[in-house]
Write a protein that holds these residues in place. Structure first.
Motif, PDB file in Angstrom:
ATOM      1  N   VAL A  60       0.870  -1.168  -0.021  1.00 60.05           N
ATOM      2  CA  VAL A  60       0.143  -0.038  -0.100  1.00 60.05           C
ATOM      3  C   VAL A  60       0.953   1.247   0.115  1.00 60.05           C
ATOM      4  O   VAL A  60       0.405   2.220  -0.685  1.00 60.05           O
ATOM      5  CB  VAL A  60      -1.116  -0.013   1.169  1.00 60.05           C
ATOM      6  CG1 VAL A  60      -1.635   1.410   1.524  1.00 60.05           C
ATOM      7  CG2 VAL A  60      -2.047  -1.124   0.978  1.00 60.05           C
ATOM      8  N   LEU A  61       1.967   1.240   0.689  1.00 60.22           N
ATOM      9  CA  LEU A  61       2.636   2.124   0.771  1.00 60.22           C
ATOM     10  C   LEU A  61       3.793   2.459  -0.383  1.00 60.22           C
ATOM     11  O   LEU A  61       4.302   3.479  -0.548  1.00 60.22           O
ATOM     12  CB  LEU A  61       3.911   2.183   2.008  1.00 60.22           C
ATOM     13  CG  LEU A  61       3.258   1.990   3.350  1.00 60.22           C
ATOM     14  CD1 LEU A  61       4.040   1.690   4.121  1.00 60.22           C
ATOM     15  CD2 LEU A  61       2.332   3.178   3.547  1.00 60.22           C
ATOM     16  N   VAL A  62       4.019   1.653  -1.332  1.00 59.09           N
ATOM     17  CA  VAL A  62       4.683   1.651  -2.429  1.00 59.09           C
ATOM     18  C   VAL A  62       3.796   2.038  -3.916  1.00 59.09           C
ATOM     19  O   VAL A  62       3.030   1.128  -3.862  1.00 59.09           O
ATOM     20  CB  VAL A  62       5.456   0.398  -2.977  1.00 59.09           C
ATOM     21  CG1 VAL A  62       6.256   0.321  -3.925  1.00 59.09           C
ATOM     22  CG2 VAL A  62       6.368   0.122  -1.773  1.00 59.09           C
ATOM     23  N   PRO A  63       4.009   3.011  -4.473  1.00 58.65           N
ATOM     24  CA  PRO A  63       3.217   3.545  -5.646  1.00 58.65           C
ATOM     25  C   PRO A  63       3.382   2.394  -6.642  1.00 58.65           C
ATOM     26  O   PRO A  63       4.334   1.944  -7.016  1.00 58.65           O
ATOM     27  CB  PRO A  63       3.820   4.609  -6.192  1.00 58.65           C
ATOM     28  CG  PRO A  63       4.649   5.239  -5.081  1.00 58.65           C
ATOM     29  CD  PRO A  63       5.049   4.110  -4.193  1.00 58.65           C
ATOM     30  N   GLY A  64       2.232   1.908  -7.356  1.00 57.27           N
ATOM     31  CA  GLY A  64       2.060   0.846  -8.237  1.00 57.27           C
ATOM     32  C   GLY A  64       1.950  -0.482  -7.769  1.00 57.27           C
ATOM     33  O   GLY A  64       1.770  -1.372  -8.616  1.00 57.27           O
ATOM     34  N   SER A  88      -5.031   9.237   0.253  1.00 59.51           N
ATOM     35  CA  SER A  88      -5.478   8.226  -0.325  1.00 59.51           C
ATOM     36  C   SER A  88      -4.708   7.180   0.318  1.00 59.51           C
ATOM     37  O   SER A  88      -5.317   5.963   0.414  1.00 59.51           O
ATOM     38  CB  SER A  88      -5.320   8.280  -1.802  1.00 59.51           C
ATOM     39  OG  SER A  88      -3.905   8.522  -2.279  1.00 59.51           O
ATOM     40  N   VAL A  89      -3.452   7.094   0.400  1.00 57.75           N
ATOM     41  CA  VAL A  89      -2.591   5.891   1.032  1.00 57.75           C
ATOM     42  C   VAL A  89      -3.102   5.498   2.441  1.00 57.75           C
ATOM     43  O   VAL A  89      -3.353   4.487   2.891  1.00 57.75           O
ATOM     44  CB  VAL A  89      -1.244   6.265   1.171  1.00 57.75           C
ATOM     45  CG1 VAL A  89      -0.358   5.309   1.892  1.00 57.75           C
ATOM     46  CG2 VAL A  89      -0.317   6.609  -0.138  1.00 57.75           C
ATOM     47  N   LEU A  90      -3.391   6.732   3.142  1.00 60.42           N
ATOM     48  CA  LEU A  90      -3.775   6.405   4.635  1.00 60.42           C
ATOM     49  C   LEU A  90      -5.218   5.510   4.447  1.00 60.42           C
ATOM     50  O   LEU A  90      -5.518   4.654   5.453  1.00 60.42           O
ATOM     51  CB  LEU A  90      -4.150   7.874   5.205  1.00 60.42           C
ATOM     52  CG  LEU A  90      -4.951   7.649   6.828  1.00 60.42           C
ATOM     53  CD1 LEU A  90      -3.936   6.857   7.718  1.00 60.42           C
ATOM     54  CD2 LEU A  90      -5.069   8.976   7.308  1.00 60.42           C
ATOM     55  N   VAL A  91      -6.199   6.009   3.642  1.00 53.45           N
ATOM     56  CA  VAL A  91      -7.523   5.552   3.503  1.00 53.45           C
ATOM     57  C   VAL A  91      -7.278   3.797   3.226  1.00 53.45           C
ATOM     58  O   VAL A  91      -7.827   2.985   3.805  1.00 53.45           O
ATOM     59  CB  VAL A  91      -8.250   5.972   2.541  1.00 53.45           C
ATOM     60  CG1 VAL A  91      -9.641   5.058   2.029  1.00 53.45           C
ATOM     61  CG2 VAL A  91      -8.947   7.353   3.070  1.00 53.45           C
ATOM     62  N   ARG A 103      11.105   7.327   0.282  1.00 56.55           N
ATOM     63  CA  ARG A 103      10.830   5.813   0.900  1.00 56.55           C
ATOM     64  C   ARG A 103      10.993   6.005   2.167  1.00 56.55           C
ATOM     65  O   ARG A 103      10.252   5.439   2.818  1.00 56.55           O
ATOM     66  CB  ARG A 103      11.947   4.827   0.235  1.00 56.55           C
ATOM     67  CG  ARG A 103      11.695   4.727  -1.245  1.00 56.55           C
ATOM     68  CD  ARG A 103      12.717   3.554  -1.671  1.00 56.55           C
ATOM     69  NE  ARG A 103      12.425   3.365  -3.248  1.00 56.55           N
ATOM     70  CZ  ARG A 103      13.314   2.651  -4.031  1.00 56.55           C
ATOM     71  NH1 ARG A 103      14.387   2.222  -3.632  1.00 56.55           N
ATOM     72  NH2 ARG A 103      12.777   2.672  -5.236  1.00 56.55           N
ATOM     73  N   ARG A 104      11.936   6.832   2.976  1.00 55.82           N
ATOM     74  CA  ARG A 104      12.022   6.775   4.317  1.00 55.82           C
ATOM     75  C   ARG A 104      10.756   7.536   4.950  1.00 55.82           C
ATOM     76  O   ARG A 104      10.436   6.983   5.903  1.00 55.82           O
ATOM     77  CB  ARG A 104      13.193   7.733   4.728  1.00 55.82           C
ATOM     78  CG  ARG A 104      13.595   8.089   6.060  1.00 55.82           C
ATOM     79  CD  ARG A 104      14.795   8.589   6.415  1.00 55.82           C
ATOM     80  NE  ARG A 104      14.268   9.956   6.946  1.00 55.82           N
ATOM     81  CZ  ARG A 104      15.238  10.591   7.452  1.00 55.82           C
ATOM     82  NH1 ARG A 104      16.427  10.810   7.082  1.00 55.82           N
ATOM     83  NH2 ARG A 104      14.641  11.927   8.005  1.00 55.82           N
ATOM     84  N   THR A 105      10.215   8.510   4.303  1.00 59.93           N
ATOM     85  CA  THR A 105       8.841   9.030   4.542  1.00 59.93           C
ATOM     86  C   THR A 105       7.861   8.123   4.626  1.00 59.93           C
ATOM     87  O   THR A 105       7.062   8.106   5.677  1.00 59.93           O
ATOM     88  CB  THR A 105       8.547  10.226   3.796  1.00 59.93           C
ATOM     89  OG1 THR A 105       9.369  11.340   3.860  1.00 59.93           O
ATOM     90  CG2 THR A 105       7.104  10.857   4.289  1.00 59.93           C
ATOM     91  N   ALA A 106       7.629   7.015   3.707  1.00 59.12           N
ATOM     92  CA  ALA A 106       6.655   6.128   3.597  1.00 59.12           C
ATOM     93  C   ALA A 106       6.777   5.189   4.719  1.00 59.12           C
ATOM     94  O   ALA A 106       6.081   4.674   5.118  1.00 59.12           O
ATOM     95  CB  ALA A 106       6.657   5.592   2.054  1.00 59.12           C
ATOM     96  N   ALA A 107       8.252   4.749   4.772  1.00 56.32           N
ATOM     97  CA  ALA A 107       8.510   3.790   5.901  1.00 56.32           C
ATOM     98  C   ALA A 107       8.167   4.198   7.220  1.00 56.32           C
ATOM     99  O   ALA A 107       7.457   3.713   7.979  1.00 56.32           O
ATOM    100  CB  ALA A 107       9.918   3.359   5.811  1.00 56.32           C
ATOM    101  N   TYR A 108       8.492   5.654   7.405  1.00 53.28           N
ATOM    102  CA  TYR A 108       8.129   5.825   8.891  1.00 53.28           C
ATOM    103  C   TYR A 108       6.388   6.296   9.070  1.00 53.28           C
ATOM    104  O   TYR A 108       5.893   5.870  10.095  1.00 53.28           O
ATOM    105  CB  TYR A 108       8.619   7.560   9.021  1.00 53.28           C
ATOM    106  CG  TYR A 108      10.091   7.564   9.532  1.00 53.28           C
ATOM    107  CD1 TYR A 108      11.112   7.001   8.936  1.00 53.28           C
ATOM    108  CD2 TYR A 108      10.178   8.129  10.665  1.00 53.28           C
ATOM    109  CE1 TYR A 108      12.399   7.071   9.175  1.00 53.28           C
ATOM    110  CE2 TYR A 108      11.451   8.234  11.387  1.00 53.28           C
ATOM    111  CZ  TYR A 108      12.713   7.625  10.445  1.00 53.28           C
ATOM    112  OH  TYR A 108      13.989   7.756  10.810  1.00 53.28           O
ATOM    113  N   ALA A 109       5.790   6.397   7.928  1.00 56.17           N
ATOM    114  CA  ALA A 109       4.382   6.610   7.793  1.00 56.17           C
ATOM    115  C   ALA A 109       3.943   5.140   8.156  1.00 56.17           C
ATOM    116  O   ALA A 109       2.687   5.033   8.971  1.00 56.17           O
ATOM    117  CB  ALA A 109       3.705   7.008   6.883  1.00 56.17           C
TER     118      ALA A 109
END
Length: 160
Positions: free
Chosen positions: A20-24, A138-141, A80-86
């Motif tokens: 979900v955190l990775v686009p595509g 949208s990622v959060l949902v 990627r770091r932001t997505a990992a932390y989120a």
């Protein structure tokens, strides 16, 4: 169901959460496929109820995501770091404060990443807002829906 099969289902669900955190990457559909796999092997009323609920929730999630502005990853500071932390924040929040903790955990993870990257509170806050506007909602949902599904599956497995 054997231990190996249980571990494979858990792995696919975990990959779906990361997806979900990775686009595509179709993370939500990986979670659904793992639930389908589990339901087909369990064949209990609870398994079928969870599969039907999962299907309904993911379809509703897709409708909500389609209504949100399109994801714009470039130029917003989403790394990627932001997505990992989120993602880590959402999972930690989901565990510490069941269900509702995922939302502040997700936003807090983005803020922490931006605070480390930018140094100041004001800059991190502004960057967090920009990230949430660009793609975060949208990622959060999607992540929240997948966390609910995985949480329900874990509850069902433990209840057996």
């Amino acid at each position: 169901m054997g231990v190996a099969q249980f571990l494979l289902i858990a792995t696919v669900m975990l990959l779906g959460l990361f997806g979900v955190l990775v686009p595509g990457v179709p993370g939500t559909w990986l979670v659904w496929a793992a639930m389908l796999w589990w339901s087909l092997h369990e064949r209990t009323d609870l398994a079928w109820i969870l599969l039907a609920s999962t299907t309904g929730l993911l379809l509703l999630t897709q409708v909500v995501v389609w209504q949100l502005p399109p994801r714009r990853f470039r130029g917003t500071g989403i790394t990627r770091r932001t997505a990992a932390y989120a993602g880590a924040g959402a999972v930690l929040g989901f565990v510490l404060v069941p269900v509702v903790g995922a939302v502040p955990g997700f936003v807090g993870g983005i803020y922490l990443s931006e605070r480390l990257r930018l140094g100041g509170h004001g800059q991190a806050r502004a960057s967090t807002r920009a990230v949430m506007r660009a793609a975060g909602t949208s990622v959060l949902v999607e992540l929240f829906a997948c966390l609910l599904i995985v949480g329900a599956w874990v509850g069902a497995v433990v209840a057996e």
